[in-house]
Design a protein around this motif. Structure first.
Motif, PDB file in Angstrom:
ATOM      1  N   GLN A  57       0.810  -1.217   0.000  1.00  0.00           N
ATOM      2  CA  GLN A  57       0.000   0.000   0.000  1.00  0.00           C
ATOM      3  C   GLN A  57       0.842   1.264   0.000  1.00  0.00           C
ATOM      4  OE1 GLN A  57      -2.575  -0.398   3.356  1.00  0.00           O
ATOM      5  NE2 GLN A  57      -4.157  -1.468   2.207  1.00  0.00           N
ATOM      6  N   PRO A  60       1.643   3.585  -3.852  1.00  0.00           N
ATOM      7  CA  PRO A  60       0.974   4.785  -4.391  1.00  0.00           C
ATOM      8  C   PRO A  60       1.323   6.063  -3.643  1.00  0.00           C
ATOM      9  CG  PRO A  60      -0.625   3.052  -3.966  1.00  0.00           C
ATOM     10  CD  PRO A  60       0.660   2.565  -3.457  1.00  0.00           C
ATOM     11  N   PHE A  61       1.694   5.943  -2.375  1.00  0.00           N
ATOM     12  CA  PHE A  61       2.064   7.146  -1.623  1.00  0.00           C
ATOM     13  C   PHE A  61       3.381   7.732  -2.116  1.00  0.00           C
ATOM     14  CE2 PHE A  61      -0.945   5.361   1.323  1.00  0.00           C
ATOM     15  CZ  PHE A  61      -1.578   6.477   1.830  1.00  0.00           C
ATOM     16  N   ARG A  64       3.448  10.547  -4.636  1.00  0.00           N
ATOM     17  CA  ARG A  64       3.137  11.925  -4.246  1.00  0.00           C
ATOM     18  C   ARG A  64       4.323  12.673  -3.669  1.00  0.00           C
ATOM     19  NH1 ARG A  64      -0.896   8.537  -5.700  1.00  0.00           N
ATOM     20  NH2 ARG A  64      -2.677   9.768  -6.288  1.00  0.00           N
ATOM     21  N   GLU A 142       0.150   6.675 -19.923  1.00  0.00           N
ATOM     22  CA  GLU A 142      -1.282   6.420 -19.893  1.00  0.00           C
ATOM     23  C   GLU A 142      -1.601   5.119 -20.628  1.00  0.00           C
ATOM     24  OE1 GLU A 142      -3.760   9.785 -21.068  1.00  0.00           O
ATOM     25  OE2 GLU A 142      -5.340   8.339 -21.480  1.00  0.00           O
ATOM     26  N   TYR A 144       0.465   2.653 -20.979  1.00  0.00           N
ATOM     27  CA  TYR A 144       1.046   1.503 -20.277  1.00  0.00           C
ATOM     28  C   TYR A 144       0.242   1.134 -19.046  1.00  0.00           C
ATOM     29  CZ  TYR A 144       4.205  -1.355 -17.588  1.00  0.00           C
ATOM     30  OH  TYR A 144       4.726  -2.374 -16.856  1.00  0.00           O
ATOM     31  N   GLY A 146      -2.283   3.522 -17.378  1.00  0.00           N
ATOM     32  CA  GLY A 146      -3.592   4.125 -17.224  1.00  0.00           C
ATOM     33  C   GLY A 146      -3.622   5.449 -16.505  1.00  0.00           C
ATOM     34  N   ALA A 147      -2.483   5.903 -16.002  1.00  0.00           N
ATOM     35  CA  ALA A 147      -2.450   7.208 -15.348  1.00  0.00           C
ATOM     36  C   ALA A 147      -1.301   8.007 -15.931  1.00  0.00           C
ATOM     37  CB  ALA A 147      -2.292   7.066 -13.852  1.00  0.00           C
ATOM     38  N   ARG A 148      -1.304   9.299 -15.673  1.00  0.00           N
ATOM     39  CA  ARG A 148      -0.325  10.157 -16.334  1.00  0.00           C
ATOM     40  C   ARG A 148       0.744  10.702 -15.396  1.00  0.00           C
ATOM     41  NH1 ARG A 148      -1.969  12.712 -20.971  1.00  0.00           N
ATOM     42  NH2 ARG A 148      -1.332  14.712 -20.158  1.00  0.00           N
ATOM     43  N   THR A 150       0.713  10.654 -11.336  1.00  0.00           N
ATOM     44  CA  THR A 150       0.977   9.784 -10.181  1.00  0.00           C
ATOM     45  C   THR A 150       0.582   8.376 -10.602  1.00  0.00           C
ATOM     46  OG1 THR A 150      -1.174  10.405  -9.376  1.00  0.00           O
ATOM     47  CG2 THR A 150       0.670  11.549  -8.443  1.00  0.00           C
ATOM     48  N   ILE A 151       1.558   7.649 -11.185  1.00  0.00           N
ATOM     49  CA  ILE A 151       1.188   6.520 -12.016  1.00  0.00           C
ATOM     50  C   ILE A 151       1.206   5.180 -11.320  1.00  0.00           C
ATOM     51  CG2 ILE A 151       1.400   7.116 -14.400  1.00  0.00           C
ATOM     52  CD1 ILE A 151       4.249   7.298 -14.135  1.00  0.00           C
ATOM     53  N   ASN A 152       1.957   5.023 -10.228  1.00  0.00           N
ATOM     54  CA  ASN A 152       1.952   3.756  -9.498  1.00  0.00           C
ATOM     55  C   ASN A 152       2.221   2.596 -10.463  1.00  0.00           C
ATOM     56  OD1 ASN A 152       1.546   1.833  -7.551  1.00  0.00           O
ATOM     57  ND2 ASN A 152      -0.682   1.917  -7.661  1.00  0.00           N
ATOM     58  N   ARG A 155       5.208  -2.595  -9.106  1.00  0.00           N
ATOM     59  CA  ARG A 155       4.711  -3.346  -7.953  1.00  0.00           C
ATOM     60  C   ARG A 155       5.863  -4.113  -7.312  1.00  0.00           C
ATOM     61  NH1 ARG A 155       1.275  -0.659  -9.667  1.00  0.00           N
ATOM     62  NH2 ARG A 155      -0.816  -1.176 -10.342  1.00  0.00           N
ATOM     63  N   PRO A 160       3.246  -4.334 -13.369  1.00  0.00           N
ATOM     64  CA  PRO A 160       1.873  -4.844 -13.543  1.00  0.00           C
ATOM     65  C   PRO A 160       1.546  -5.297 -14.957  1.00  0.00           C
ATOM     66  CG  PRO A 160       1.855  -2.470 -13.310  1.00  0.00           C
ATOM     67  CD  PRO A 160       3.241  -2.894 -13.046  1.00  0.00           C
TER      68      PRO A 160
END
Lengths: 365, 153
Positions: A57, A60-61, A64, A142, A144, A146-148, A150-152, A155, A160
């Protein structure tokens, strides 16, 4: 404080402090005598927050912290956890990580190029060109994951998603575009006399001082110290790639600019090699759903675009870390600001701060 | 020396830079006029989280609460009960948009593929209470724009 100096506050609501940073400047006429950074406006208590989250968890932090290069932060944390677990990562996953982090390095450096010319007075012209280029890479992210921003994208145990032909053609197209764009920016900036006046001999920092102050990243290499963790302590199979570590000689802002432009070119070399030699196989190692790490502690550092990024993790045998300490490059680089600014003009403080490439999300955590 | 003087006198490097900026003036525009043109999100785009139904129209969610445990921001509050056929189904499914950071970990963890990221990215609303979603509002066929903006659109 001697009353003959003028004290002014720069920031926290100042467009050139790259975030919410307050600099207390003492001025003798227009010459800077003292710089006192006042931090903490963006403090979110990240390190304490992580103690109540599981290992997976936390990832994702880390986006930021340094939100301009999120993947490098992901990689730094994840590599530390994997080192603590003693986990072996498949070669394909390592190569995909290298591709992603090098793209992130290009994004960071090309974004920096826009910001620093903006600080020096080229009002938004180059910034628009570079951000147009950055957009291409954000589209790759995006596509690869799905986000631009804060892409996370990394893993614990691997990555992923796999990289397919469409993504590779997108990356190759973006690299060609970047080459063109760098040539154009080179024509505008490199020999421009305003740029030369603003940067040559400004913010000079000797190699000795840089090492003493713990400066890392491109600013250190611009002072002439050849220190790159990718080369000296290779991680994530960086030892299999052929690239150079550019260094400067003078240690001024102009050299930092040249070093960063050269680093973009070297990153392109690494990405092309990684795509060419992309091994086949798994993209993630087997990791248990509930990740419990045996007691122990670890420190692992990587070469983030802004400098040396390290994570210290102490585990107590449960699924949550007991302590995560982050050594953020911006925070360490910040302390050499005063020595760089002393004796320079007030207007140069903005450019020197920009040339250090600090980001407040990472400093205040 | 003379060449350097001439380069300086005739502003060669300035003209070179100006030519580049002139080239960009006539090049293709990179901006998108947003409300008229909308850029299509990519295939894996991580938008707002939605629940999906199975092929038979029944819910896929089995109220196993894995998403609740995976979520780093603690968005979920799920309660399950057995329905008439003896399967676990959610009776309460509260999801808080205010907390969501769009990391996509819940969708990756879901064992039945019930919870997925949609492509919807227009999530603004003047009413804060609408950021809390309940079970019936979580399904993918629910009209989000009507939910957020009411009858205005």
């Amino acid at each position: 404080m001697d009353s003959k100096f003028l004290e002014i506050n720069m920031g926290p609501q100042h467009p050139s402090t790259h975030g919410v940073l307050n600099l207390k400047l003492s001025l003798d006429n227009e010459v800077v005598v003292k710089v006192e950074p006042n931090l903490g406006y963006l403090h979110r208590g990240m390190e304490k927050l992580w103690e109540n989250r599981t290992y997976a968890q936390v990832v994702p932090f880390t986006d930021r912290l340094d939100y301009f290069c999120a993947i490098s932060n992901n990689l730094g944390y994840v590599l530390a956890v994997e080192k603590l677990m003693g986990l072996e990562i498949p070669k394909r996953a390592q190569y995909i990580r290298v591709i992603l982090t090098e793209i992130q390095r290009i994004v960071n450096h090309i974004g920096w190029l826009g910001f620093v010319t903006n600080d020096a007075g080229a009002y938004y012209t180059i910034n628009f060109y570079t951000f147009e280029e950055r957009e291409e890479y954000l589209e790759i992210f995006e596509e690869y994951v799905g986000a631009r921003l804060t892409i996370n994208a990394i893993r614990i145990g691997g990555v992923p998603f796999d990289i397919d032909d469409k993504l590779i053609s997108m990356i190759e197209k973006a690299l060609v575009e970047t080459e063109k764009k760098i040539k154009d920016i080179d024509k505008i900036v490199t020999r421009n006399r305003i740029w030369l006046h603003r940067t040559k001999g400004v913010g000079v920092f000797s190699a000795e001082d840089a090492v003493q102050f713990g400066l890392t990243g491109p600013a250190l290499r611009a002072s002439g110290v050849k220190w790159d963790i990718r080369k000296d302590i290779p991680y994530s199979s960086y030892d299999e790639f052929d690239f150079d570590v550019p260094t400067g000689t003078a240690g001024d802002i102009y050299d930092r600019y040249l070093v960063r432009v050269e680093e973009i070119k070297q990153s392109m070399r690494i990405i092309r090699q990684a795509i060419k030699n992309l091994p086949s196989g798994e993209i993630a190692a087997k990791v248990p759903k509930v990740l419990k790490i045996p007691e122990g502690e670890i420190f692992h550092s990587i070469e983030a675009p802004k400098g040396e990024l390290g994570f210290y993790i102490k585990s107590n045998g449960t699924d949550k870390p007991e302590r995560v300490k982050m050594k953020s490059p911006s925070f360490i680089n910040m302390q050499s600001l005063e020595s760089m600014c002393k004796g320079n003009m007030l207007a140069d403080v903005v450019v020197i701060l920009g040339s250090l490439d600090v980001l407040l999300g990472e400093i205040d955590k | 020396m003379i060449i350097k003087f001439l380069r300086m006198f005739f502003l060669v490097e300035m003209i070179q830079g100006m030519l580049v900026t002139l080239k960009y003036t006539f090049s293709r525009k990179a901006t998108i006029q947003y409300p008229e043109e909308v850029k299509q999100p990519s295939e894996r785009f991580r938008g707002i989280v939605r629940l999906h139904r199975g092929e038979d129209g029944g819910p896929l969610c089995i109220a196993c609460k894995i998403c609740q445990r995976t979520c780093p921001q603690n968005c979920f509050d799920i309660e399950g009960a057995k329905d008439e056929s003896g399967k676990m189904r959610p009776v309460r499914f509260d999801w808080n948009l205010e907390r969501c950071s769009f990391c996509g970990l819940c969708a990756e963890a879901c064992p039945t593929g019930a919870i997925r990221n949609s492509k919807e990215f227009r999530l603004s609303t003047p009413d804060r209470s609408k950021l809390m979603f309940h079970l019936s509002e979580m399904y993918s066929d629910y009209d989000l724009q009507k939910h957020f903006l009411g009858e205005k659109i």
